[in-house]
Each structure stands twice: as structure tokens, then as C-alpha cells.
Design a protein around this motif. Sequence first.
Motif, PDB file in Angstrom:
ATOM      1  N   LEU A 107       0.864  -1.176   0.000  1.00 38.65           N
ATOM      2  CA  LEU A 107       0.000   0.000   0.000  1.00 38.65           C
ATOM      3  C   LEU A 107       0.894   1.217   0.000  1.00 38.65           C
ATOM      4  O   LEU A 107       1.842   1.294   0.787  1.00 38.65           O
ATOM      5  CB  LEU A 107      -0.889   0.013   1.254  1.00 38.65           C
ATOM      6  N   GLN A 108       0.634   2.143  -0.894  1.00 38.22           N
ATOM      7  CA  GLN A 108       1.352   3.406  -0.921  1.00 38.22           C
ATOM      8  C   GLN A 108       0.357   4.520  -0.659  1.00 38.22           C
ATOM      9  O   GLN A 108      -0.759   4.486  -1.174  1.00 38.22           O
ATOM     10  CB  GLN A 108       2.031   3.622  -2.273  1.00 38.22           C
ATOM     11  N   MET A 109       0.763   5.468   0.158  1.00 38.31           N
ATOM     12  CA  MET A 109      -0.111   6.593   0.462  1.00 38.31           C
ATOM     13  C   MET A 109       0.726   7.825   0.776  1.00 38.31           C
ATOM     14  O   MET A 109       1.932   7.724   0.995  1.00 38.31           O
ATOM     15  CB  MET A 109      -1.034   6.264   1.634  1.00 38.31           C
ATOM     16  N   GLU A 110       0.086   8.978   0.765  1.00 33.32           N
ATOM     17  CA  GLU A 110       0.744  10.232   1.088  1.00 33.32           C
ATOM     18  C   GLU A 110       0.162  10.780   2.380  1.00 33.32           C
ATOM     19  O   GLU A 110      -1.028  10.627   2.651  1.00 33.32           O
ATOM     20  CB  GLU A 110       0.523  11.259  -0.021  1.00 33.32           C
ATOM     21  N   LEU A 111       1.031  11.427   3.159  1.00 39.25           N
ATOM     22  CA  LEU A 111       0.601  12.137   4.365  1.00 39.25           C
ATOM     23  C   LEU A 111       0.924  13.614   4.194  1.00 39.25           C
ATOM     24  O   LEU A 111       2.002  13.966   3.686  1.00 39.25           O
ATOM     25  CB  LEU A 111       1.334  11.605   5.600  1.00 39.25           C
ATOM     26  N   ASP A 112       0.012  14.473   4.611  1.00 47.78           N
ATOM     27  CA  ASP A 112       0.229  15.913   4.540  1.00 47.78           C
ATOM     28  C   ASP A 112       1.442  16.313   5.366  1.00 47.78           C
ATOM     29  O   ASP A 112       1.877  15.575   6.259  1.00 47.78           O
ATOM     30  CB  ASP A 112      -1.009  16.653   5.053  1.00 47.78           C
ATOM     31  N   PRO A 113       1.987  17.495   5.099  1.00 48.60           N
ATOM     32  CA  PRO A 113       3.183  17.944   5.827  1.00 48.60           C
ATOM     33  C   PRO A 113       2.982  17.965   7.349  1.00 48.60           C
ATOM     34  O   PRO A 113       1.914  18.324   7.842  1.00 48.60           O
ATOM     35  CB  PRO A 113       3.402  19.362   5.299  1.00 48.60           C
TER      36      PRO A 113
END
Length: 132
Positions: A107-113
Motif C-alpha cells: 500500500l502506498q499513500m501520502e501524508l500531509d506535511p
Amino acid sequence: MVEAQMRLGDDVAWLELTRTGEGTWRVGADWCSWLTADFTAYLTDAEVVDFAERMVSCLDAASGARFSTEVTPGRNNPLVLKAEPVGDGFAFFVRLTPNGDDGVCHLQMELDPVPILDLREVFDALHAALVA
């Protein structure tokens, strides 16, 4: 005793690593309630201490530079964090691999700064909980 855990993100997208027993950690993640992960990772406390120390070291040395670190270099590595500088913090690209070093099931995901001071607090607390 303080619970050994780390949590990055906000209510929309987050990642957690929590010790559930000797050599057993729970990796949890959620992205907009559309993509979720919740699995067990078999890591030693020493591996997680080393991960926390590398994260703090990268934050100290980063000065606006991107970096990447993994929980453990072994085949059982459950997660990799790639940090991208944004303002006074870092956004993260997270790669979770429930089956260890697996190029297919992940699973790949992005997290906000997240501000650097908050990141330092998270990883210092994780480190302190494991070496106390």
C-alpha cells in the motif's frame, strides 16, 4: 510504562506503529477511509529504536533535503517513509508491505506535511518508550 508507538498524519490520512507485545508491532494506516491497512509486523525493539534514531538524525541533517528511511533493512521490513520538504516540515510518501519486502502486495499513500518540531516529538517519544 509509556506505550511504545508513533502516529503521523491527521484525521484524513494517518500511519501508526504500535508495540503490541515482545517482538510484535501493529502497523495501521488510513487514507480518506478508502485505503486502510492493519497488520502485524515482527520487529525487535532494537530495530524500532534504530529506526527512531535514524529518523531524528535525518531531521537534524535534513535542512530542507528529502530523505528516505525504512524500519529495518531486513526482508521483514513493513514500512518505508520517504520525506519531502514542505515549508517548515515534511510530507511523507508511505510504503507499507504487510508481507515484508514485497513488490506486489503493498500500500502506498501520502501524508500531509508535518512540522519538524512535531516529528521530533513523535520519534523522541518512541525512542524514549523503548530505551527506558
